[in-house]
Design a protein around this motif. Structure first.
Motif, PDB file in Angstrom:
ATOM      1  N   PHE A  76       0.817  -1.209   0.000  1.00 41.31           N
ATOM      2  CA  PHE A  76       0.000   0.000   0.000  1.00 41.31           C
ATOM      3  C   PHE A  76       0.854   1.263   0.000  1.00 41.31           C
ATOM      4  CE2 PHE A  76      -2.474  -3.335   2.035  1.00 41.31           C
ATOM      5  CZ  PHE A  76      -3.619  -3.300   1.263  1.00 41.31           C
ATOM      6  N   ASN A  77       0.272   2.320  -0.571  1.00 39.41           N
ATOM      7  CA  ASN A  77       0.861   3.648  -0.529  1.00 39.41           C
ATOM      8  C   ASN A  77       0.159   4.464   0.544  1.00 39.41           C
ATOM      9  OD1 ASN A  77       2.621   3.320  -2.818  1.00 39.41           O
ATOM     10  ND2 ASN A  77       0.787   3.424  -4.101  1.00 39.41           N
ATOM     11  N   GLU A  78       0.815   5.494   1.000  1.00 41.27           N
ATOM     12  CA  GLU A  78       0.282   6.380   2.038  1.00 41.27           C
ATOM     13  C   GLU A  78      -1.110   6.912   1.695  1.00 41.27           C
ATOM     14  OE1 GLU A  78       1.486   8.914   5.591  1.00 41.27           O
ATOM     15  OE2 GLU A  78       2.153   6.995   4.813  1.00 41.27           O
ATOM     16  N   GLU A  79      -1.338   7.218   0.422  1.00 42.54           N
ATOM     17  CA  GLU A  79      -2.602   7.847   0.043  1.00 42.54           C
ATOM     18  C   GLU A  79      -3.738   6.852  -0.188  1.00 42.54           C
ATOM     19  OE1 GLU A  79      -0.105   7.242  -3.619  1.00 42.54           O
ATOM     20  OE2 GLU A  79       0.266   8.312  -1.756  1.00 42.54           O
ATOM     21  N   ASP A  80      -3.484   5.544  -0.037  1.00 44.82           N
ATOM     22  CA  ASP A  80      -4.490   4.520  -0.335  1.00 44.82           C
ATOM     23  C   ASP A  80      -5.086   3.832   0.891  1.00 44.82           C
ATOM     24  OD1 ASP A  80      -4.360   4.704  -3.168  1.00 44.82           O
ATOM     25  OD2 ASP A  80      -2.497   3.541  -3.135  1.00 44.82           O
ATOM     26  N   ILE A  81      -4.500   4.038   2.066  1.00 41.38           N
ATOM     27  CA  ILE A  81      -4.947   3.262   3.229  1.00 41.38           C
ATOM     28  C   ILE A  81      -4.885   4.123   4.486  1.00 41.38           C
ATOM     29  CG2 ILE A  81      -2.626   2.316   3.640  1.00 41.38           C
ATOM     30  CD1 ILE A  81      -4.031  -0.360   4.430  1.00 41.38           C
ATOM     31  N   LEU A 113      -2.387   7.534   9.289  1.00 37.79           N
ATOM     32  CA  LEU A 113      -1.817   7.213   7.979  1.00 37.79           C
ATOM     33  C   LEU A 113      -0.872   6.024   8.117  1.00 37.79           C
ATOM     34  CD1 LEU A 113      -0.983  10.802   6.674  1.00 37.79           C
ATOM     35  CD2 LEU A 113      -2.963   9.388   6.097  1.00 37.79           C
ATOM     36  N   LEU A 114      -0.470   5.482   6.998  1.00 39.60           N
ATOM     37  CA  LEU A 114       0.447   4.348   6.974  1.00 39.60           C
ATOM     38  C   LEU A 114       1.732   4.664   7.732  1.00 39.60           C
ATOM     39  CD1 LEU A 114       1.186   1.520   5.928  1.00 39.60           C
ATOM     40  CD2 LEU A 114       1.867   2.581   3.778  1.00 39.60           C
TER      41      LEU A 114
END
Length: 163
Positions: A76-81, A113-114
């Motif tokens: 996952f990327n920071e902006e997706d989860i 955030l991630l």
């Protein structure tokens, strides 16, 4: 939803489907807005719900059979989860009321955030029994992950032969 209702079980929330759906929609609106405010870029109106790490209590729940897939967090990327400490609906409600003996201002009604959840894991280690602080005895503790890009999960499932 009424067919899923079981007295005194995890699905007890379905006793009143209208109230549950209203609460779910309010929580999802909060989740999405809080995620965007922190820099998230949701591709969907609502997330797919997952668990970060594992939850022995959830794995051993007698209420239902659970299916399990494991997706590396590095996928996952920071902006997706995004993440919440415990179930997002419970976390949201605790933070809204703030009067419960279970309310923890550092964690509840917060979206992480991630990078933030990784920092917490680095500081505290991965969640183990007792890591959560006070929770009701019948609550299933876990860190909920909200995946805001459904295509990521579909692609992962297709590449890794999950049915």
């Amino acid at each position: 939803m009424k067919d899923l209702y079981v007295e005194n079980a995890i699905w007890g929330r379905f006793n009143n489907p209208e109230a549950y759906l209203q609460s779910r929609k309010e929580t999802e609106k909060w989740l999405r807005q809080a995620f965007i405010a922190k820099g998230g870029c949701p591709q969907e109106e609502y997330p797919l719900y997952m668990v970060a790490g594992t939850s022995n209590m959830l794995n051993n729940t007698p209420y239902e059979e659970l299916s399990k897939i494991q997706v590396p967090i590095s996928y996952f990327n920071e902006e997706d989860i995004s993440f919440t400490y415990i179930d997002s609906m419970f976390s949201y409600q605790l933070g809204k009321d703030k009067s419960s003996k279970y309310y923890q201002p550092k964690y509840h009604r917060k979206v992480f955030l991630l990078s933030e959840i990784r920092s917490i894991f680095k500081e505290q280690g991965e969640p183990v029994e007792g890591w959560w602080g006070k929770l009701p005895s019948d609550f299933l503790p876990y860190i909920e992950a909200q995946v805001w890009n459904h295509k990521l999960i579909r692609g992962y499932l297709e590449r890794n032969s999950y049915e």
